[in-house]
Design a protein around this motif. Structure first.
Motif, PDB file in Angstrom:
ATOM      1  N   UNK A 124      39.120  38.008  39.627  1.00 22.81           N
ATOM      2  CA  UNK A 124      38.888  36.808  38.871  1.00 22.81           C
ATOM      3  C   UNK A 124      39.619  36.826  38.088  1.00 22.81           C
ATOM      4  N   UNK A 125      40.757  37.259  37.828  1.00 18.11           N
ATOM      5  CA  UNK A 125      42.286  36.603  36.941  1.00 18.11           C
ATOM      6  C   UNK A 125      42.661  36.514  37.706  1.00 18.11           C
ATOM      7  N   UNK A 126      44.120  35.446  37.765  1.00 10.79           N
ATOM      8  CA  UNK A 126      44.013  34.064  37.150  1.00 10.79           C
ATOM      9  C   UNK A 126      42.901  33.702  37.973  1.00 10.79           C
ATOM     10  N   UNK A 127      42.556  32.760  37.170  1.00 12.62           N
ATOM     11  CA  UNK A 127      41.250  31.665  38.336  1.00 12.62           C
ATOM     12  C   UNK A 127      41.708  31.072  39.461  1.00 12.62           C
ATOM     13  N   UNK A 128      40.616  30.859  40.965  1.00 15.85           N
ATOM     14  CA  UNK A 128      41.272  30.326  42.121  1.00 15.85           C
ATOM     15  C   UNK A 128      42.039  29.221  41.562  1.00 15.85           C
ATOM     16  N   UNK A 129      41.420  28.431  40.510  1.00 15.32           N
ATOM     17  CA  UNK A 129      42.338  27.052  40.407  1.00 15.32           C
ATOM     18  C   UNK A 129      44.041  27.169  40.486  1.00 15.32           C
TER      19      UNK A 129
END
Length: 271
Positions: free
Chosen positions: A117-122
């Motif tokens: 989940x980390x870092x965010x997809x963005x």
């Protein structure tokens, strides 16, 4: 199993056909106890050249150090999607400088990894885009890491005209159809130990579908050791098992697989 092609030599005593290991991580702590001994044994075992691939700012620096120490090792400079949270404008400027080093042959490994989940997809997407453009700027190919992010990876590469940059989708884990789309984009497909696994059917289908002229040999050492050494620390010395499996699938000799994939790597890395 004995791999006779590893002993093939010219009259001058040089190997005619040498395996080109296109993706390893010898800076990894798994090699701290015997790194020098292991690397010093490579050429006697038919491993001609190795690209040590950066996955963070620290490992990129370590990869360049290895390339400076060993004539047959080259480096790739890049930040893996899971490490992109460490990047900012200053560190990215430092990465740009590292990419200009004479023994850095690619920008990588870069891409998207949605397994965690980390870092965010963005954040991952932002720095993937940045590193694609960096590769264009320094005129070097890219080494793509993509895990559980098939559509976004392909869409971003298409949007950034990755066909003009070139490179390899390393440790390929998607369908044969997707592999063929990357080949149309001018990319190579990195094939490692998974091709030998009992549950590696999907990758074997990829090898069947993709021309040998678009396949690269890699281990991703110390990870993904092929059968019969699955579960142990991987090294480039295991590549013959990968070449053998590709040879079986392609109904070619191991010699041919080694020769063609070496030529492929030379072309991609512009050596």
């Amino acid at each position: 199993m004995v791999f006779l092609f590893l002993a093939s030599k010219t009259e001058e005593g040089k190997h005619e056909k040498m395996i080109f290991e296109t993706h390893a991580h010898y800076d990894n702590e798994a090699f701290d106890d015997d790194r020098e001994t292991l690397l010093s044994s490579m050429q006697d075992n038919g491993i001609g050249r190795i690209v040590n691939v950066g996955a963070s700012l620290k490992s990129t620096a370590a990869s360049i150090e290895l390339a400076e120490k060993y004539p047959f090792i080259y480096a790739a400079a890049g930040v893996h999607p899971n490490e992109t949270a460490e990047l900012d404008e200053d560190s990215f400027a430092g990465l740009r400088q590292q990419c200009l080093h004479k023994k850095v042959v690619a920008v990588g490994e870069i891409g998207l990894d949605y397994y965690w989940d980390e870092p965010s997809h963005e954040i991952q997407k932002m720095w993937f885009a940045g590193q694609l453009e960096l590769a264009r700027e320094v005129k070097k190919p890219v080494i793509i890491h993509s895990r559980e992010a098939a559509k976004d990876t392909f869409d971003m590469m298409a949007a950034h005209h990755a066909d003009e940059i070139g490179g390899v989708v390393h440790c390929f884990s998607y369908s044969a159809e997707m592999a063929q789309e990357y080949v149309k984009m001018g990319f190579y497909i990195g094939v490692g130990g998974v091709v030998t696994f009992k549950n590696g059917r999907k990758l074997r289908e990829v090898v069947e579908a993709v021309p040998i002229e678009r396949i690269l040999l890699e281990t991703d050492s110390p990870y993904l050791s092929p059968e019969p050494n699955r579960g142990q620390r991987n090294s480039s010395l295991n590549i013959p098992y990968i070449a053998q499996k590709i040879a079986e699938i392609k109904e070619m000799s191991c010699d041919e697989v080694v020769a063609v994939t070496e030529r492929n790597a030379e072309q991609m890395y512009r050596l």
